[in-house]
Scaffold this motif. Structure first.
Motif, PDB file in Angstrom:
ATOM      1  N   VAL A 171     -21.052-157.600  57.437  1.00  0.00           N
ATOM      2  CA  VAL A 171     -20.696-156.183  57.598  1.00  0.00           C
ATOM      3  C   VAL A 171     -21.534-155.320  56.656  1.00  0.00           C
ATOM      4  N   LYS A 172     -21.853-154.103  57.129  1.00  0.00           N
ATOM      5  CA  LYS A 172     -22.727-153.222  56.348  1.00  0.00           C
ATOM      6  C   LYS A 172     -22.060-151.875  56.115  1.00  0.00           C
ATOM      7  N   LEU A 173     -22.220-151.363  54.905  1.00  0.00           N
ATOM      8  CA  LEU A 173     -21.758-150.005  54.617  1.00  0.00           C
ATOM      9  C   LEU A 173     -22.923-149.174  54.103  1.00  0.00           C
ATOM     10  N   LYS A 174     -22.796-147.868  54.313  1.00  0.00           N
ATOM     11  CA  LYS A 174     -23.770-146.921  53.782  1.00  0.00           C
ATOM     12  C   LYS A 174     -23.484-146.707  52.294  1.00  0.00           C
ATOM     13  N   THR A 175     -24.533-146.533  51.521  1.00  0.00           N
ATOM     14  CA  THR A 175     -24.372-146.325  50.078  1.00  0.00           C
ATOM     15  C   THR A 175     -25.298-145.208  49.605  1.00  0.00           C
ATOM     16  N   THR A 201     -25.937-153.530  52.606  1.00  0.00           N
ATOM     17  CA  THR A 201     -25.884-152.125  52.226  1.00  0.00           C
ATOM     18  C   THR A 201     -27.109-151.395  52.773  1.00  0.00           C
ATOM     19  N   ASP A 202     -26.949-150.084  52.974  1.00  0.00           N
ATOM     20  CA  ASP A 202     -28.028-149.262  53.532  1.00  0.00           C
ATOM     21  C   ASP A 202     -28.022-147.918  52.812  1.00  0.00           C
ATOM     22  N   ALA A 203     -29.099-147.632  52.068  1.00  0.00           N
ATOM     23  CA  ALA A 203     -29.185-146.365  51.329  1.00  0.00           C
ATOM     24  C   ALA A 203     -29.876-145.269  52.135  1.00  0.00           C
ATOM     25  N   ASN A 204     -30.424-145.604  53.304  1.00  0.00           N
ATOM     26  CA  ASN A 204     -31.153-144.618  54.106  1.00  0.00           C
ATOM     27  C   ASN A 204     -32.178-143.844  53.277  1.00  0.00           C
ATOM     28  N   GLY A 205     -32.826-144.541  52.363  1.00  0.00           N
ATOM     29  CA  GLY A 205     -33.933-143.944  51.616  1.00  0.00           C
ATOM     30  C   GLY A 205     -33.517-142.939  50.562  1.00  0.00           C
ATOM     31  N   PHE A 228     -30.380-155.081  51.231  1.00  0.00           N
ATOM     32  CA  PHE A 228     -30.463-153.690  50.779  1.00  0.00           C
ATOM     33  C   PHE A 228     -31.512-153.012  51.659  1.00  0.00           C
ATOM     34  N   GLU A 229     -30.989-152.165  52.548  1.00  0.00           N
ATOM     35  CA  GLU A 229     -31.846-151.546  53.567  1.00  0.00           C
ATOM     36  C   GLU A 229     -32.306-150.172  53.085  1.00  0.00           C
ATOM     37  N   GLU A 230     -33.587-149.901  53.253  1.00  0.00           N
ATOM     38  CA  GLU A 230     -34.177-148.627  52.851  1.00  0.00           C
ATOM     39  C   GLU A 230     -33.620-148.137  51.506  1.00  0.00           C
ATOM     40  N   PRO A 231     -33.738-148.960  50.445  1.00  0.00           N
ATOM     41  CA  PRO A 231     -33.281-148.488  49.135  1.00  0.00           C
ATOM     42  C   PRO A 231     -34.055-147.237  48.721  1.00  0.00           C
ATOM     43  N   GLY A 256     -37.643-150.584  58.774  1.00  0.00           N
ATOM     44  CA  GLY A 256     -38.361-150.645  60.051  1.00  0.00           C
ATOM     45  C   GLY A 256     -37.746-149.789  61.156  1.00  0.00           C
ATOM     46  N   GLU A 257     -36.556-149.195  60.909  1.00  0.00           N
ATOM     47  CA  GLU A 257     -35.915-148.448  61.999  1.00  0.00           C
ATOM     48  C   GLU A 257     -36.674-147.183  62.374  1.00  0.00           C
ATOM     49  N   TYR A 258     -37.526-146.685  61.500  1.00  0.00           N
ATOM     50  CA  TYR A 258     -38.334-145.498  61.840  1.00  0.00           C
ATOM     51  C   TYR A 258     -39.783-145.849  62.176  1.00  0.00           C
ATOM     52  N   ALA A 306     -32.491-156.370  64.865  1.00  0.00           N
ATOM     53  CA  ALA A 306     -32.406-155.285  65.842  1.00  0.00           C
ATOM     54  C   ALA A 306     -31.636-154.109  65.255  1.00  0.00           C
ATOM     55  N   HIS A 307     -32.240-152.932  65.348  1.00  0.00           N
ATOM     56  CA  HIS A 307     -31.568-151.715  64.899  1.00  0.00           C
ATOM     57  C   HIS A 307     -30.824-151.094  66.083  1.00  0.00           C
ATOM     58  N   CYS A 308     -29.492-151.213  66.085  1.00  0.00           N
ATOM     59  CA  CYS A 308     -28.627-150.390  66.957  1.00  0.00           C
ATOM     60  C   CYS A 308     -28.850-150.571  68.467  1.00  0.00           C
TER      61      CYS A 308
HETATM   62 MG    MG Z   1     -30.427-148.082  58.511  1.00  0.00          MG
END
Ligand code: MG
Length: 380
Positions: A171-175, A201-205, A228-231, A256-258, A306-308
């Motif tokens: 499971v993943k949460l936004k941080t 975790t995903d920091a969305n940059g 840790f995604e897009e820290p 890689g999602e963008y 896979a992203h979404c």
């Molecule tokens: Mg993401």
């Protein structure tokens, strides 16, 4: 099963129609938030291509301008063109939009059209899409993804614990929107899901390089976070590389999602800047684009996640040899269940394409979709 040559014959695309539906988010807590964005709706751009009474569909998530782009730039390229080779049309569409803007909105529109062409071909051959593709898997493991930074503690823990109860082991949460709040949030989540499930975790940059290194160590050491995604911004390739080299060995850096073009993925794979590459089939050029990315990932010894967009990703990523998993994203699951019949539900922590239905196995629920329409017109 119809003979392939007969079913495709000299068939050409008769018509293309494009739609967009903007669906409000379901949170009671105002706008949803992640590390760098706030949103109160999700827009699906839907493309349908028709040939000889059969219809294929594809979609992307973005602004309704991607619908206008598909309508003005891409539909004229494929109308009247043979349906037998989606990659040949992909190349022609790519050439057409050189000056109109290929990355970003252009790539998203192209992805939706490409997916629709593959879906159409599969339906004409009466094959599930997964069997038309060069598949090496028959299902795709998922991880539950949501945990937005605006969620109440109760909603956050309930959402992630629900996925675990459904047999989803990750499971993943936004941080990182308010980093000082993350220890409390992660402690609550770990307590709710127990020690077994993998935490992502995903920091969305949202973070700078040194902050990201600090949090990478804490996430791993204190809550056993493994991803840790897009820290930092995925445009900061040097920052990603630094985190990959200096962060905890058992904490993977992902991005890689963008990535819209093959070169975007090559930039992330060089070095490499990530431990696991991500790709969004509805942004990276559709199924044709994804097949190129899958080859690149394999050549660079990187897994691909896979992203979404689970309804299309479940079929498409069966053809990714170095498949890791699929992001089963709360907003997209909700929108796809609202707009389509034939969506898949995870079983045993994976999505398995329904091989009893042709193409993606999806049908639009027009009556339910209409209240959300922001582009196009209901087919008569
Ligand atoms: Mg993401």
């Amino acid at each position: 099963m119809p003979d392939g040559t007969t079913a495709l014959g000299d068939r050409t695309v008769d018509a293309v129609d494009v739609h967009a539906f903007e669906v409000p988010t379901d949170g009671p807590e105002g706008k949803e938030q992640d590390g760098t964005l706030e949103w109160d709706s999700t827009t699906m751009v839907l493309v349908r291509v028709h040939a000889g009474g059969t219809t294929g569909l594809g979609y992307t998530y973005g602004d309704a301008s991607a619908a206008a782009f598909a309508h003005t730039q891409l539909a004229p390229v494929i109308r009247g063109a043979p349906v037998s080779s989606p990659p040949a049309l992909w190349r022609r569409m790519g050439e057409r939009i050189r000056n109109a803007g290929r990355p970003g909105v252009g790539a998203m529109a192209l992805s939706a059209v490409d997916v629709a062409l593959w879906d159409l071909k599969a339906r004409l051959l009466d094959l599930p899409l997964v069997h038309l593709l060069p598949s090496c898997h028959d299902s795709v493991p998922v991880y539950g993804s949501g945990g937005f930074t605006n969620y109440s503690p109760d909603r956050l823990t309930r959402q992630l614990a629900d996925w675990v109860e459904q047999g989803i082991g990750r499971v993943k949460l936004k941080t990182s929107r308010h980093p000082e709040a993350d220890p409390r949030r992660l402690t609550a989540v770990r307590r709710a899901v127990g020690d077994g499930p993998e935490l992502l975790t995903d920091a969305n940059g949202a973070l700078g390089r040194k902050e990201a290194l600090y949090w990478a160590r804490r996430f791993h050491d204190e809550w056993d976070v493994r991803w840790f995604e897009e820290p930092v911004s995925s445009a900061d390739l040097e920052g990603l590389r630094m985190l990959r080299d200096r962060g905890p060995e058992r904490l993977e850096i992902a991005a890689g999602e963008y990535a819209f073009t093959a070169q975007d993925f090559a930039n992330l794979a060089d070095g490499p800047a990530v431990d696991c590459l991500q790709a969004d089939v509805t942004r990276c050029g559709g199924i044709t684009g994804l097949l190129e990315v899958a080859g690149l990932a394999a050549a660079r010894h990187l897994d691909l996640s896979a992203h979404c967009a689970p309804a299309v990703s479940a079929h498409a990523f069966c053809a990714v040899r170095r498949l890791r998993h699929l992001e089963y994203f709360h907003d997209h699951v909700r929108v796809e269940n609202l707009l389509f019949d034939g969506t898949l539900a995870p079983a045993g922590g994976a999505l398995r394409p329904d091989t009893g239905r042709p193409g993606l196995g999806l049908e639009v629920r027009w009556a339910d979709a209409e209240p959300y329409r922001v582009h196009g017109a209901r087919p008569s």
